[in-house]
Write an enzyme that holds these catalytic residues in place. Structure first.
Site, PDB file in Angstrom:
ATOM      1  CG  ASN A  89      -1.638  -1.483   1.180  1.00 39.51           C
ATOM      2  OD1 ASN A  89      -3.120  -1.182   0.043  1.00 39.51           O
ATOM      3  ND2 ASN A  89      -1.960  -2.277   1.955  1.00 39.51           N
ATOM      4  CG  HIS A 117      -3.978  20.360  -6.120  1.00 40.43           C
ATOM      5  ND1 HIS A 117      -4.360  20.132  -7.381  1.00 40.43           N
ATOM      6  CD2 HIS A 117      -4.161  19.417  -5.812  1.00 40.43           C
ATOM      7  CE1 HIS A 117      -4.596  19.473  -8.001  1.00 40.43           C
ATOM      8  NE2 HIS A 117      -4.458  19.072  -6.699  1.00 40.43           N
ATOM      9  NE  ARG A 185       6.543  19.548  17.668  1.00 40.45           N
ATOM     10  CZ  ARG A 185       6.426  20.675  17.290  1.00 40.45           C
ATOM     11  NH1 ARG A 185       7.495  20.950  16.430  1.00 40.45           N
ATOM     12  NH2 ARG A 185       5.245  21.630  16.821  1.00 40.45           N
ATOM     13  CE  LYS A 188      13.431   7.714  23.128  1.00 40.56           C
ATOM     14  NZ  LYS A 188      13.913   5.759  23.499  1.00 40.56           N
TER      15      LYS A 188
END
Length: 200
Positions: A89, A117, A185, A188
């Protein structure tokens, strides 16, 4: 009624022929490099796709390259380097240069988007009529992207990074980082002196 039936049948047959042509072009490239290509693959303009050696691409993959949109020429390029594994997928919308480095592993439902877009409601009646805004994507050597990860335009992920499940990544991610969240974000980074992952 008969004319409409034949027109429908002809359109469907043309789509099937185009699909098979694209599939076998990519299959030939993958097999030549001793790789694997699963079934149920949707491909558009696979002439812009380059596959390295021993790449494994699993089932139900969708790769669409856009050489132009609304009359504007674009520069799609998808490069999957040696020994990478693309999970089931996988979706890639390619309107700019996208590079997947050597030895990467993608879990299922990973999406790479190198275009969007425009978002001005005043420029046109529909967002689909807005020009595409494109940006490159680079994923470094040996990265691991978890389930349902999305990577957006203008993103550079350094080598040996890990991107956690469901993360949405944009921007520059330094090598040996662990990324999570929406937006993604750095949580580690790997410390080569202590040989351990440390919280940021």
């Amino acid at each position: 009624m008969i004319t409409e039936f034949f027109s429908f049948f002809l359109t469907k047959a043309k789509r099937k022929i185009t699909y098979l042509r694209n599939y076998y072009k990519l299959l030939h490239q993958v097999v030549k490099q001793k790789g694997y290509l699963g079934s149920y693959v949707i491909l558009k303009h696979c002439e812009f796709v380059r596959i390295g050696k021993r790449v494994k691409i699993n089932e139900q993959v969708r790769i669409e390259c856009y050489p132009e949109y609304l009359g504007v020429s674009l520069h799609p390029e998808l490069i999957i380097e040696h020994d990478s594994i693309i999970g089931p997928n996988f979706t890639a919308f390619i309107a700019d240069r996208v590079v997947i480095g050597e030895g990467c592993i993608f879990a299922g439902n990973v999406t790479l988007v190198s275009e969007n877009h425009g978002i001005s409601p005043q420029n046109s009646d529909y967002y689909q009529r807005e020009p595409l805004q494109t940006g490159p994507i680079s994923i470094g050597k040996g990265c691991w992207l978890g389930q349902n990860v999305t990577v957006l335009p203008n993103t550079n992920i350094g080598e040996r990074c890990i991107v956690a499940t469901n993360a949405v990544v944009k921007g520059n991610i330094p090598p040996y980082s662990m990324v999570a969240g929406i937006p993604g974000r750095i949580i580690k980074q790997y410390n080569h002196e202590t040989n351990s992952w440390q919280r940021v």
